[in-house]
Scaffold this active site. Sequence first.
Site, PDB file in Angstrom:
ATOM      1  N   CYS A 296       0.825  -1.223   0.000  1.00 32.93           N
ATOM      2  CA  CYS A 296       0.000   0.000   0.000  1.00 32.93           C
ATOM      3  C   CYS A 296       0.856   1.269   0.000  1.00 32.93           C
ATOM      4  O   CYS A 296       1.485   1.580  -1.002  1.00 32.93           O
ATOM      5  CB  CYS A 296      -0.987  -0.036   1.173  1.00 32.93           C
ATOM      6  SG  CYS A 296      -2.372   1.087   0.942  1.00 32.93           S
TER       7      CYS A 296
ATOM      8  N   HIS B 141      -3.725  -5.619   2.050  1.00 37.78           N
ATOM      9  CA  HIS B 141      -3.645  -5.844   3.493  1.00 37.78           C
ATOM     10  C   HIS B 141      -4.362  -7.167   3.758  1.00 37.78           C
ATOM     11  O   HIS B 141      -4.591  -7.938   2.856  1.00 37.78           O
ATOM     12  CB  HIS B 141      -4.349  -4.714   4.249  1.00 37.78           C
ATOM     13  CG  HIS B 141      -3.863  -3.357   3.895  1.00 37.78           C
ATOM     14  ND1 HIS B 141      -2.639  -2.897   4.284  1.00 37.78           N
ATOM     15  CD2 HIS B 141      -4.426  -2.350   3.188  1.00 37.78           C
ATOM     16  CE1 HIS B 141      -2.475  -1.658   3.842  1.00 37.78           C
ATOM     17  NE2 HIS B 141      -3.536  -1.297   3.165  1.00 37.78           N
TER      18      HIS B 141
END
Lengths: 243, 461
Positions: free
Chosen positions: A94, A193
């Site tokens: 990310c 995630h």
Amino acid sequence: MELRICHLYPDVLNLYGDRGNVMCLQHRLRWRGMEATVTGVSVGQPLKADDFDLFFIGGGQDFEQEVLLEDLAGGKADEIRAAVEDGKTFLAICGGYQMLGSYYKTWDGQQCDFIGALDLYTEGEQERLIGNFMFSCPELNGLNVVGFENHSGRTYLGSGVKPLGTILYGGGNNGRDKTEGARYRNVFATYSHGCLLPKNPELADLILKNALERRYGTVSLESLDDVLERNAHDSMERRLKQA
Amino acid sequence: MPNMMKLRVFCALLACRAARLGLRLLGRGGTDFPGRVALKLCPNLLGILAKNVTTVIVTGTNGKTTTSRMIEQALADSGISYFANKSGANLLSGVTAEFAMHSTLFGRCRYDYALIESDEAAFKAISRFVDAKAIVLTNVFRDQLDRYGEVTHTLDNLRIGVENSPNAVLCINADDSLCASLADEVSNEICFYGVNVPVYAARVQEVSDAPYCIRCKHEYTYDYVTYGHLGGYRCPNCGYSRPSPKVAVCEVSRSDAESSQLRFRLPDGKELDALVNLPGGYNIYNACACMAAGQVLGLNPEVTALSLSRFECGFGRMEQFEIAGKKLRMILIKNPAGCNQVLNFLRNTNTNVLFTACLNDRAQDGTDVSWIWDVDFEQLTEMGDRLTAVYVSGVRADDMALRFKYADIPVEKIHVFRDNKSLIDAILAQNEPAYIMPTYTAMLNLRNYLSKTYGFKQFWE
């Protein structure tokens, strides 16, 4: 055999349970009787890339971004670029993924220059891509990777970088071209995630193998009891396929 | 009110009650839907109903419900006529419904005081209609990032809500560098409260949600940490530091599996002993918030102190059940900071523990379960044989089981249950004290099962 793992900015880039990836890498080495040391390197601490085999960079809050960029400019960015070119193994997620690229342009036009280790850039949009998602990964022999994405940035890959996978459910890099993540030399980068590696053990092992082979030559990893890992993976895969 | 408006309020209130009655007849505890119906008919309904009611709002990430239940007891013990949104309906629609149910059909509230627990994101909307007398800010932690975003975003929401409430006295947690920073941005009267001493003998390894100065982004130094990012912080660069609390916990003489014994220091310098009948260091903060609210409302501190020893905890907040002579405690979990505090609590007990976690990922739980990897479940392994087993259940039971495996809990101690009956039966078959930690919808679901099967009261009763 051992791997020296560097967790970059563990106290700042620590959103969304990304530290579980480091725990996963460490455990899967130890369960095979190998050594794994984890060293956190944060703001103000010098980074000597030669001291490590594997680097992990997670995602963080916007609030601390200035602190990070200043710190990166103080030498770490150069070390990271050199380590990437040198073939060191990286897993970036990310915000960490975006940071390895050239820049981030916010939706209202402000540009923020990043490390520039990978030929990719990110543009912010107001609508976030949020949810469970899944992508196929050519390096995993047809196995799908499941995770959770939550990002407003849309990432576009340059010609020198390949995607990590192809989106099956969800947004991925930019919600448009079906790509997800990035692969370049021994860098693995993704928006996932979830936490990513524990329930995608094959991907965890691919990254470990990559780092071990860079240091020791050809390595074969013995298989582990992955029943709980498979259950977590398969329940999400089933759910997404039924959706 | 003009006649048209009166008619509109009347219709909205009638519709709200009809919807609520309908849901009850169906055996459901819906509190949100009736409020939405009422708001549709009269968008300003809350403003009209709350107009002449002295309102206390409790908001923040963790501790809202428990703090509200403590304040509620203090109001009751002080002989004040009040109502509270006890059922957990803490969004604009739910709060409107609660006001509606406690008003006459002509829009007059039947009570002098309203005690409102407000969702921290909904606070800015609720505060547009309610002119609160006191606002209690408990803390700001990372929570369901898919819903609330970053902590600074939550802080912005709280600031907007406070700006909507110029007449409110603020009770702010001095130990939370995020909350306390609001003091400079608003002109309200402020009553800081805080805990001057550590609250746990031993603590988990936690990531701080706010390591860098909210004003200048330099790293804080701490004189002491109570938990998470709470404690005696100081920025060596710009000088921002923990404000001195007017209402302080100056001593914790005992904190065990049942309760805590502590001493308050009040604004007039007097000290006052109190027993808090819920365990856990974080409940010491909730008690302190309650004492601060009591000061602001002009309650007798000795009455408030006594209330802390006899209040009824909120549903699933360390709630105790006794089934066939066996005790279960249900402790709601929703984010790393809150969950870590439960582990801190368990670690400081001395009996065997049967540990259960129920993980759902519906909207109210947070759709992203990544946060379980930020919780220091490794603490459980340090309990050794004292931890007899770990049970998991819920929509994301498999993720939870995996988390425990990576926390080095032996896999033979980890058991997955796919439904409430098999889970509760298995818990009751063991002799150990059982602690069940469910996320929000898992808690409602489990409570519902316990109510139906063993006759405990429903959450809306």
